[in-house]
Design a protein around this motif. Structure first.
Motif, PDB file in Angstrom:
ATOM      1  N   VAL A   1       3.466  -1.253   3.909  1.00 20.45           N
ATOM      2  CA  VAL A   1       2.867   0.072   3.730  1.00 20.45           C
ATOM      3  C   VAL A   1       3.973   1.122   3.643  1.00 20.45           C
ATOM      4  CG1 VAL A   1       1.492   1.862   4.865  1.00 20.45           C
ATOM      5  CG2 VAL A   1       0.716  -0.502   4.921  1.00 20.45           C
TER       6      VAL A   1
ATOM      7  N   VAL B   1      -6.069  -3.265   6.397  1.00 15.23           N
ATOM      8  CA  VAL B   1      -4.687  -3.024   5.973  1.00 15.23           C
ATOM      9  C   VAL B   1      -3.732  -3.590   7.021  1.00 15.23           C
ATOM     10  CG1 VAL B   1      -2.955  -1.246   5.474  1.00 15.23           C
ATOM     11  CG2 VAL B   1      -5.288  -0.987   4.625  1.00 15.23           C
TER      12      VAL B   1
ATOM     13  N   PHE C   1       0.844  -1.181   0.000  1.00 12.81           N
ATOM     14  CA  PHE C   1       0.000   0.000   0.000  1.00 12.81           C
ATOM     15  C   PHE C   1       0.887   1.241   0.000  1.00 12.81           C
ATOM     16  CE2 PHE C   1      -2.534  -3.229   2.178  1.00 12.81           C
ATOM     17  CZ  PHE C   1      -3.738  -3.135   1.498  1.00 12.81           C
TER      18      PHE C   1
ATOM     19  N   VAL D   1       5.295   0.389   9.375  1.00 13.41           N
ATOM     20  CA  VAL D   1       5.318   0.898   8.009  1.00 13.41           C
ATOM     21  C   VAL D   1       6.769   0.995   7.554  1.00 13.41           C
ATOM     22  CG1 VAL D   1       3.132   2.150   8.076  1.00 13.41           C
ATOM     23  CG2 VAL D   1       5.179   3.269   8.893  1.00 13.41           C
TER      24      VAL D   1
ATOM     25  N   ASN E   1      -8.851   0.464   7.633  1.00  8.16           N
ATOM     26  CA  ASN E   1      -7.456   0.412   8.061  1.00  8.16           C
ATOM     27  C   ASN E   1      -7.163  -0.859   8.859  1.00  8.16           C
ATOM     28  OD1 ASN E   1      -4.843   1.776   8.245  1.00  8.16           O
ATOM     29  ND2 ASN E   1      -5.283   1.820  10.433  1.00  8.16           N
TER      30      ASN E   1
ATOM     31  N   TRP F   1       1.098   5.081  12.806  1.00 11.16           N
ATOM     32  CA  TRP F   1       0.247   3.999  12.289  1.00 11.16           C
ATOM     33  C   TRP F   1       0.117   2.907  13.337  1.00 11.16           C
ATOM     34  CZ3 TRP F   1      -2.207   4.804   7.753  1.00 11.16           C
ATOM     35  CH2 TRP F   1      -1.728   5.845   6.956  1.00 11.16           C
TER      36      TRP F   1
END
Lengths: 168, 794
Positions: free
Chosen positions: B402, B392, B374, B416, B389, B412
């Motif tokens: 991500v 995700v 992503f 990530v 989310n 987050w």
């Protein structure tokens, strides 16, 4: 708030150095960092006397672990102090062997001598009587008491004053 | 070795995949085994022991949730030995559980209560005192009665595993164990209130719902969550025509069993600050009026303005959460007036033609959980679509990754690979630089102007290359979110994102705000009906506005421009809540039914049309939007075919929806130089406050008191800037002056390491920041406000 937002403060250079050396003994990644937690908490406690919120946060930030996980571990083991303690920590064993050999009387004598109950600290900040001490694994020498990781074996009530004097 | 084994449960033989647990196989075949800690959305803990079953040849009863199946295994779930074990567990759990069911909100829907009926004794053999656990305040959403806790640890596992924000833990040992937060702090997650549903007892309950109703008195009416484009399913629990609480409605394809906090508690805004009667302005004052008079005034105002000033003199703006029916009627109303100025994209910053395709996910909601790459472009999905989310997060845990290109390094709830704080200008140049890198990696041509756009990109080549490689390998999705859509250079960003998707083969997802952005786009609630027309609603020649479900002082990123325009001209406000500035300027106010009060259909971002009935009647004289728009349409000379009397007829008119349009304009990229030097002062970075981004949320007090709500009422400032300015705790405030130096406002600050240096993060939507929001210009000057030291008089 995300863990990375926590400031990495509070761990002394010395603790960091020791932990960096220990890291090599544990697996890489999160599992290793989790395993290092017990040692990290012990080192910080040895340095500061007890573990306040800031110390827990510092350990969590250093090991990149959630603060709540660090809190769970620190609150699980009675050896970690989450409240201020005296300079010296006294543990009196009252488990089976010691109980039979006068551990309870020893504890009562100490409580009277120090004027505090189990779990309390003397007003001068010299001694803390540990609450909830389980077997000290020295049944052969019951009754046993431990002060700052030093064992005193076959202790009689009349020995108490002499022993305490050696811990200023 | 075969992957399937044969096991026998209660005499029935089943094929089961190796490695599955007895509980899972029993559940699949409708054999009920009692449980508390087991939950099929959480990891297995096996700490409640309620699911003990007898297994042949096993020396003791085994927990069904943590016993893997093996070939030839014989399980007895209701044998005397199994039942004895289950009853013993129940007796144990009840030793310390208080018998306060009559005053417990969980009463009537309590798993412990239900199972105690089947497995408990009618009398307790325990005569000693029960244990008491001190309660902790964990925020405005979740109430705690920790004495009722049975230590199943579902809430603990939820925060760590699903929400990705480990906030709860079992602290202490043995008799002293308690579920607590680390520092006696409030829960901060955007999905925290799901622990209420997971808690099998009354330990964690809904705080706003506390003591408001009994579960068996309420009706559970199906509805939809209208605060993002996911379209989560919910049940509104109503009593005597009032929504008492909202709980998730299970739907594996969309929200599974979760709800975002704002979807769960927005109902609190239904009863606060509502506009209850129509108002018309007379001799400078708003006064209550009947519906007929107010509608006549509104229709006359619109028709007169068009007649006098031409079609460009009226602008129609609608909430992006308006239903399909309302959208269809709005679009017909604009046609009827001959007005091209119609839009639902309240977040837009520029008046240019949009280069964004129709809002969509490029895939189903469920597909977001599949491992893939992503790229978040100006998208803080955690706050923009919390439940999406969570998918995700699942993707990342399952091997996905991500990268984020955001103005702020927002935290987050999963790891990530990159998350730089790019600032407003940096977002645009970094995206261009990524496109250049992606093209160079595959020796593709770099489109004209992109290299110039990429100048001044703050990202190093290594990071860009990693992003480009991750995007190019395997399935990938580029999400364009709110901050990109509302960026001053959103058209450029849109074009760059499209080119990047083409270059890397990634899917493009345009995550537009609102519950129905995709549907309204499809229905043509856009300038000129197709969006291919520049439209600036707040500039001349617009002289009258029709605002539908919009609070202009809060719902727009630049309320200053809107309020100035409203002060100059006339306006019709069809609204659930009338804001203070609107009350000053409105010519006609028509009270609108809110979500939960109106029937309709909404198209979520994946393209699924979902219908909902009204759960409760609107308060006072408020009417559903479709009726108001229909009446306005008829008063303006529309016929019954276009503005039908009957909702069912409207449904027919709405479907089938027109197909998506193809062929988008491309914004020419820079041919000149992009200014690299930053002007003096702070850049104002506006985003919508997640708990205050529509009228209903704004009026839900509990949501404003959460960590997210409080953050949304303060300005974000980088710690280094804060130090430099001398901003200090505990309630630091700053003085902000706009570029022309015309106005100075004071606002509270949150020192936030996510905000890049030289920027002020301004969440828009909270009444606390209205003054700051109305500042004009993108660059402001800032001073710390010294906390006043009170000196006592001698």
């Amino acid at each position: 708030m995300n863990q990375s937002a926590l400031p990495e403060r509070g761990l002394s250079e010395e603790v960091r150095r020791t932990l960096e050396r220990s890291r090599a003994h544990y697996p890489e990644g999160e599992a290793g960092r989790r395993s290092l937690l017990l040692e990290a908490l012990r080192l910080v406690q040895e340095e500061r006397g007890w573990l306040d919120a800031e110390a827990l946060e510092a350990v969590a930030a250093y090991l990149e672990l959630p603060l709540v996980d660090v809190t769970q571990v620190a609150s699980f083991y009675s050896m970690y102090e989450l409240h201020p303690v005296g300079r010296h920590s006294i543990s009196v064993c009252t488990n089976l062997s010691c109980h039979l050999c006068g551990g309870e009387e020893l504890l009562a004598a100490l409580e009277q001598r120090l004027g505090i109950r189990c779990g309390e600290t003397t007003a001068d900040g010299r001694f803390t009587l540990k609450k909830e001490e389980e077997c000290l694994a020295a049944c052969c020498a019951a009754p046993v008491l431990m002060i700052d990781h030093q064992y005193h074996e076959r202790v009689r009530v009349e020995d108490v004053d002499r022993i305490l004097e050696s811990y200023p | 070795m075969s992957d399937q084994v044969r096991i026998e449960i209660d005499g029935q033989v089943f094929e089961a995949p190796r490695g599955s647990m007895v509980m899972q196989i029993a559940d699949q075949h409708g054999i009920y085994i009692p449980r508390f800690c087991y939950h099929d959305k959480l990891s297995i803990a096996a700490n409640c022991r309620m699911c003990l079953v007898e297994v042949e040849k096993a020396p003791k009863p085994l927990p069904a949730c943590a016993t893997p199946v093996s070939d030839g295994m014989k399980v007895y779930t209701k044998s005397p030995r199994a039942l004895a074990a289950q009853k013993a567990t129940m007796e144990f759990l009840l030793i310390n559980h208080p018998l306060d069911c009559p005053v417990c909100d969980q009463g009537g829907e309590c798993e412990l209560q239900d199972l105690a009926l089947g497995y408990g004794r009618s009398h307790s053999r325990y005569e000693q005192r029960k244990r008491v656990v001190a309660d902790e305040d964990i925020g405005p959403l979740v109430s705690t009665d920790m004495t009722r806790c049975i230590y199943c640890s579902r809430c603990v596992r939820f925060t760590a595993e699903v929400a990705g924000e480990p906030e709860l833990g079992i602290v202490g040992r043995g008799e002293h164990s308690a579920v607590r937060t680390a520092l006696e702090s409030a829960l901060t997650s955007e999905v925290s209130a799901n622990v209420i549903d997971l808690c099998p007892v009354g330990a964690l309950n809904s705080k706003p719902f506390r003591f408001r109703a009994r579960s068996w008195d309420m009706l559970a009416l199906p509805g939809l969550a209208l605060h993002d484009g996911v379209g989560s399913h919910l049940h509104a629990h109503t009593l005597r025509g009032q929504v008492m609480r909202v709980v998730p409605r299970e739907n594996e394809e969309i929200n599974e069993i979760w709800l975002a906090d704002r979807d769960r508690f927005s109902y609190l805004g239904l009863e606060r600050g509502r506009q209850l009667v129509p108002l018309v302005r007379e001799e400078g004052e708003l006064r209550p009026a009947g519906w007929d008079e107010a509608l006549d005034r509104a229709a006359a105002l619109l028709a007169e303005t068009v007649r006098a000033g031409g079609p460009e003199s009226v602008a129609v703006l609608a909430s992006p959460s308006s239903s399909l029916e309302e959208g269809a009627l709005l679009s017909r109303l604009a046609d009827r007036l001959g007005v091209p100025g119609l839009d639902h994209r309240l977040w837009r910053d520029s008046g240019q033609v949009s280069t964004f395709p129709e809002p969509s996910l490029g895939q189903s909601v469920a597909a977001f959980a599949e491992p893939q790459t992503f790229l978040m472009v100006g998208c803080y999905l955690r706050h923009e679509a919390p439940v999406l989310n969570l998918r995700v997060r699942r993707s990342v845990l399952g091997g996905g990754c991500v990268h984020a290109l955001n103005p702020c390094a927002w935290p987050w709830n999963y790891p990530v690979r990159s998350n730089p704080a790019l600032g407003l200008e940096g977002l645009r140049s970094a995206l261009a630089a990524l496109l250049v890198t992606a093209q160079k990696l595959k020796d593709g041509p770099v489109p004209e102007g992109v290299e110039i756009e990429a100048r001044g990109s703050p990202l190093d080549g290594e990071m860009l290359e990693r992003m480009a490689r991750d995007l190019g390998e395997g399935p990938a999705t580029i999400l364009v979110g709110e901050t990109a859509l509302s960026h001053p250079a959103s058209e450029t960003i849109g074009t760059l994102a499209r080119l990047l998707a083409e270059a890397t083969g990634a899917r493009l997802a345009v995550v537009a705000p609102g519950a129905n952005a995709r549907g309204l786009h499809r229905l043509g609630v856009l300038p000129g009906g197709d969006g291919l027309r520049p439209f600036t609603p707040w500039a001349a020649p617009v002289r009258a506005h029709l605002l539908f479900g919009v609070q202009p002082e809060y719902d727009l990123l630049h309320p200053g421009r809107a309020l100035a325009a409203l002060a100059r001209g006339q306006s019709v406000h069809v609204t659930t809540h009338l804001g203070p500035q609107s009350a000053r300027h409105a010519t006609v106010v028509l009270p609108l039914a809110a979500g939960f009060e109106t029937p309709g259909g909404w198209m979520n971002l994946e393209g699924r049309v979902q219908d909902a009935h009204a759960s409760v009647p609107p308060p006072g004289e408020a009417r559903p939007g479709w009726k108001i728009l229909r009446d306005l349409g008829r008063l303006l000379g529309g016929d019954e075919a276009s503005f039908p009397d009957d909702f069912a007829a409207l449904l027919e008119l709405r479907s089938p929806l027109p197909p998506p349009r193809s062929g988008l304009p491309s914004t020419p990229l820079s041919t000149g130089s992009v200014s690299a030097s930053r002007p003096e002062g702070f850049v104002l970075l506006r985003t919508r406050a997640p708990h205050a981004c529509d009228p209903l949320l704004r009026h839900a007090p509990a949501l404003q008191e959460t960590a997210i709500g409080r953050r949304g009422a303060t300005i974000g400032l980088n710690p280094e800037d804060a130090r430099r300015l001398g901003v200090s705790a505990p309630h630091p405030r700053i003085e902000i002056r706009d570029d022309g130096g015309r106005r100075t406002v004071v606002a509270e600050v949150t020192v936030d390491p996510a905000v890049p240096r030289g920027h002020l993060h301004l969440p828009v939507g909270s009444p606390a920041l209205l003054e700051v929001g109305t500042l004009d210009g993108q660059v402001v000057h800032v001073h710390a406000v010294a906390d006043k030291i009170e000196v006592a008089a001698p």
